[in-house]
Design a protein around this motif. Structure first.
Motif, PDB file in Angstrom:
ATOM      1  N   LEU A   1       0.836  -1.208   0.000  1.00 18.33           N
ATOM      2  CA  LEU A   1       0.000   0.000   0.000  1.00 18.33           C
ATOM      3  C   LEU A   1       0.868   1.254   0.000  1.00 18.33           C
ATOM      4  CD1 LEU A   1      -3.135   0.655   0.162  1.00 18.33           C
ATOM      5  CD2 LEU A   1      -2.630   1.402   2.484  1.00 18.33           C
TER       6      LEU A   1
ATOM      7  N   GLY B   1       0.625   3.704  -3.182  1.00 18.86           N
ATOM      8  CA  GLY B   1       0.100   5.036  -2.851  1.00 18.86           C
ATOM      9  C   GLY B   1       1.100   6.121  -3.194  1.00 18.86           C
TER      10      GLY B   1
ATOM     11  N   HIS C   1       1.262   4.010   6.528  1.00 14.62           N
ATOM     12  CA  HIS C   1      -0.093   3.674   6.957  1.00 14.62           C
ATOM     13  C   HIS C   1      -0.638   4.680   7.966  1.00 14.62           C
ATOM     14  CE1 HIS C   1       0.094  -0.010   4.771  1.00 14.62           C
ATOM     15  NE2 HIS C   1      -1.029  -0.458   5.276  1.00 14.62           N
TER      16      HIS C   1
ATOM     17  N   ASP D   1      -5.579  -1.632   6.278  1.00  7.80           N
ATOM     18  CA  ASP D   1      -4.636  -1.640   5.159  1.00  7.80           C
ATOM     19  C   ASP D   1      -5.214  -0.828   4.001  1.00  7.80           C
ATOM     20  OD1 ASP D   1      -2.206  -2.357   4.012  1.00  7.80           O
ATOM     21  OD2 ASP D   1      -3.057  -4.120   3.042  1.00  7.80           O
ATOM     22  N   GLU D   2      -5.796   0.330   4.294  1.00 10.07           N
ATOM     23  CA  GLU D   2      -6.533   1.062   3.273  1.00 10.07           C
ATOM     24  C   GLU D   2      -6.059   2.495   3.037  1.00 10.07           C
ATOM     25  OE1 GLU D   2     -10.578   0.769   4.528  1.00 10.07           O
ATOM     26  OE2 GLU D   2     -10.558  -1.412   4.339  1.00 10.07           O
ATOM     27  N   THR D   3      -5.521   3.128   4.071  1.00 13.31           N
ATOM     28  CA  THR D   3      -5.246   4.557   3.973  1.00 13.31           C
ATOM     29  C   THR D   3      -3.804   4.878   4.353  1.00 13.31           C
ATOM     30  OG1 THR D   3      -7.533   4.900   4.692  1.00 13.31           O
ATOM     31  CG2 THR D   3      -6.109   6.835   4.662  1.00 13.31           C
TER      32      THR D   3
ATOM     33  N   TRP E   1      -4.232   9.328   1.658  1.00 14.35           N
ATOM     34  CA  TRP E   1      -4.409   8.718   0.353  1.00 14.35           C
ATOM     35  C   TRP E   1      -5.063   7.354   0.526  1.00 14.35           C
ATOM     36  CZ3 TRP E   1      -3.092   4.081  -1.840  1.00 14.35           C
ATOM     37  CH2 TRP E   1      -3.267   3.969  -3.221  1.00 14.35           C
ATOM     38  N   SER E   2      -6.057   7.086  -0.291  1.00 12.92           N
ATOM     39  CA  SER E   2      -6.591   5.731  -0.403  1.00 12.92           C
ATOM     40  C   SER E   2      -6.917   5.516  -1.871  1.00 12.92           C
ATOM     41  CB  SER E   2      -7.842   5.555   0.448  1.00 12.92           C
ATOM     42  OG  SER E   2      -8.911   6.266  -0.136  1.00 12.92           O
ATOM     43  N   ARG E   3      -7.363   4.332  -2.219  1.00 14.09           N
ATOM     44  CA  ARG E   3      -7.661   4.076  -3.637  1.00 14.09           C
ATOM     45  C   ARG E   3      -8.773   4.976  -4.144  1.00 14.09           C
ATOM     46  NH1 ARG E   3      -5.359  -0.704  -2.311  1.00 14.09           N
ATOM     47  NH2 ARG E   3      -3.715  -1.362  -3.753  1.00 14.09           N
ATOM     48  N   LYS E   4      -9.525   5.579  -3.222  1.00 11.04           N
ATOM     49  CA  LYS E   4     -10.582   6.525  -3.642  1.00 11.04           C
ATOM     50  C   LYS E   4      -9.991   7.867  -4.088  1.00 11.04           C
ATOM     51  CE  LYS E   4     -13.551   4.657  -0.083  1.00 11.04           C
ATOM     52  NZ  LYS E   4     -13.802   4.919   1.333  1.00 11.04           N
TER      53      LYS E   4
ATOM     54  N   THR F   1      -6.879  11.239  -3.181  1.00  9.23           N
ATOM     55  CA  THR F   1      -6.059  11.947  -2.205  1.00  9.23           C
ATOM     56  C   THR F   1      -6.898  13.045  -1.563  1.00  9.23           C
ATOM     57  OG1 THR F   1      -4.149  11.583  -3.621  1.00  9.23           O
ATOM     58  CG2 THR F   1      -3.901  13.206  -1.859  1.00  9.23           C
TER      59      THR F   1
END
Lengths: 439, 439
Positions: B219, B223, B241, B246-248, B279-282, B284
């Motif tokens: 990640l 990212g 992280h 485990d997302e952001t 930052w996440s997959r959605k 920044t």
């Protein structure tokens, strides 16, 4: 005539234009923003570029005059005054010893000059904090008189000895008042020197400068006195504000507490564990998973007040040369506590310097500058090499606690081997539960 | 045949009795409690007294066999395998330089032996992290190859020089991979050496040991690569992280970030300010009150990569003797950053030692070991005496950042006077807004 004690130059000019006086409620305008609060006096040595107001929350805020567009006097106030009625001692109430070390608690301030008059008799304390007389029969005395930053291991010895004497006399509890700078170190040191103390000892202080009559000193002292009488547990604790309100104290285990803010009211925090308890006027709420030791019998307690001062706390940093570490370890030390990086590392080129120190009879221990979490010197080469060099890993012990413990262990366990074993034992809650390791 | 890689002795015995194999879902019973997770392998050098399972949250937990009453195999699992398909380079995508320093990111592990094979080519990185090939055309290289704890100022120089070279070639952004031990120091050092960098540089690493294929390395790397291409800001940041999921990722300003846990995934924290972005997959999400500098033109940028290594970070402690501090300051130092107590104090008896150091041309600066909050050396005598001795107060600058800055300032501003002025300037966000002082 307006009272603008401590203000001069640009800050006095703005306040004079607004017709403000100490104690007035002001609105300070900064462009489109504004902030409201009560004007408080300043020390004479403060700069002339800030106006300080007390917010409703109890916080004081200093505002740079450069940013101020206008000051508006919203309401007239009264300058805080000290009223010192004669208070009777709390007769018939349980006895609590208050040992002073020269900190900022239990002081009264002359507003005009900023001079501090420390209260040293029971009568003076009752007059400053009348509520005390309803809680306990207090026995105040000054044990040592130094600034917190000048407290040394020999002062810890003097304090520990005096605590055991007052405990032998049968007090319900002990309060130690001190400046907050080295409060964490001192609480840790006393946790070892006074291990097995049959009553609770609360280290208290004040994070507010003493130019604030409604400082946190009051809540910390009254809370500690109440618990000293009522708490059903024993041990060494720090009792300080739990948050920025003026209502709740957190009671921290003496070996797991750290000053984590230079000036905030709630600067003290329990590290890696919850506080043992919270106190407010509603009562004491216990929160520890493992409740502290109950009160014990006075007769069976003997302090171990000795400390070996020849111990250093050395925080590792990337430019640490062999010459630097050799100079330190060659300065006559008997022990060293490293604040290593991450899981407990220093740079490889200094491992040989440490090995020689240990081979020469020194005790070297490892903690982490991360402050939270546990050292684990088995994960990487550098950690394993340090273990081979004889470095003792201290799990999740705080660096400051480890320093105090190593001074105490060297003075009480004599041999390096005995000291090393003692350092890895959990004697006073300094190492948290390790059944489930979070890696 | 069951695979119990890394387990032996008592831990292997319990697992064999349960018929367990690496990758199986186990329920570990401890008295009345139990805990469920997937059995993960151990390194051969680990002890034989812990069973390590991966929880649903992604965390690995090591359980002492002493506490285990029974192990039950709940479900059969598969041992994690590495699949390394040939991936094409991200042709036509913006270029991102990935500079390696020998940390644990971008490594693949041989499960049987625990040996680590660092990935060094673009193809290897794409095969380990296929998503990378959709984001950027990566240009990986190894700049230096040392453990994080062995990184020194001369390595910072080499890194800064190489960064300016790749920036001059026109990359969209730079990723620096390193071990996490000295990541905070390194990010701070590069913030000064690369001041004015026209693209974003993200320092990334992994807090998980490399025995975990689903580590945070992925990640953090994906990212950082995405932001290196897409972010509209420039500067030096740490991207790690933001929490235990485990997302952001949190993007921390390089001068205001600290490793605050030895092992947690979210060990890195912004100190005294919010992170610059998440930052996440959605996407920044920017959160800074003062947005960072926008991207700039490549041509106008020149690094100042020099550092003077003769600077020490000295944490004050209550047993600090004059002999000790004299040994340190006499070891050939040009500068020293103190981590004082509280508002910025050391014991009074050492003030004369500091005064002599400054009089001899040394630069002495003050930060606080509280880590949060601002030094204020005008409140107490000791602070004022230190100011008179020539000590430079550094407001709320982090001690680790102050160390890196002083090394850089001494190398770039030559005279002690020029250095002292530079230390008090806010050059790279190292001092936060001081309009409203919280006292």
């Amino acid at each position: 005539m307006p009272d603008l004690s401590g203000y001069r130059g640009p800050s006095a000019k703005l306040l004079t234009e607004a017709g403000a006086s100490i104690g007035d409620v002001l609105e300070i305008q900064m462009g489109t923003e504004s902030i409201k609060g009560t004007l408080v006096p300043r020390y004479e040595h403060n700069d002339d570029k800030h106006i300080v107001i007390k917010l409703k929350s109890g916080y004081n805020v200093g505002i740079s005059v450069d940013k101020v567009s206008k000051v508006v006097r919203v309401a007239k106030g009264e300058a805080p005054k000290f009223i010192a009625p004669k208070q009777a001692a709390g007769k018939g109430l349980p006895e609590v010893a208050i040992l002073g070390t020269g900190g900022t608690i239990a002081s009264r301030v002359d507003y005009r000059t900023g001079a501090v008059h420390p209260a040293t008799t029971a009568e003076e304390l009752y007059s400053l904090f009348p509520e005390l007389s309803e809680v306990a029969s207090i026995k105040p005395e000054i044990v040592v008189s130094v600034y917190s930053e000048n407290l040394e291991p020999n002062h810890w010895e003097a304090i520990a000895k005096r605590v055991s004497e007052v405990v032998a006399k049968g007090v319900s509890g002990v309060i130690l008042t001190m400046g907050t700078d080295t409060m964490g170190y001192t609480a840790a040191a006393l946790s070892f020197a006074l291990r097995g103390i049959p009553v609770p000892l609360f280290v208290v202080g004040s994070q507010r400068s003493s130019d604030r009559p409604s400082s946190d000193a009051f809540l910390n002292l009254i809370g500690a006195a109440t618990m000293a009488v009522q708490a059903n547990f024993s041990g060494v604790f720090v009792a300080m504000h739990a948050d920025s309100s003026d209502e709740t104290l957190a009671v921290h285990l003496g070996t797991r507490v750290r000053k984590n803010h230079t000036s905030a009211r709630d600067a003290f925090e329990s590290m890696g564990i919850e506080p043992v308890a919270f106190w407010s006027r509603k009562g004491t709420e216990m929160v520890a998973h493992e409740p502290p030791t109950p009160r014990g019998k006075t007769g069976s307690f003997a302090a171990k007040p000795k400390f070996d001062p020849r111990v250093a706390l050395v925080k590792f940093f990337p430019s640490m040369s062999k010459e630097y570490l050799s100079a330190i370890l060659g300065s006559g030390l008997h022990g060293v506590v490293f604040e290593g990086t991450g899981l407990g590392h220093i740079n490889s080129k200094n491992i040989e310097v440490v090995r020689k120190f240990v081979a020469g009879g020194g005790v070297a221990c490892m903690t982490s500058q991360c402050l939270w979490g546990r050292v684990d010197m088995n994960v990487y080469d550098t950690g394993r090499d340090l273990l081979k060099a004889g470095v003792v890993p201290l799990e999740d012990m705080l660096p400051e606690t480890a320093l105090a413990k190593l001074m105490w262990a060297l003075a009480n366990f004599k041999s390096p081997e005995g000291t090393m074993v003692a350092m890895q034992d959990n004697l006073a809650g300094e190492i948290t539960n390790r059944t489930i390791q979070r890696r």
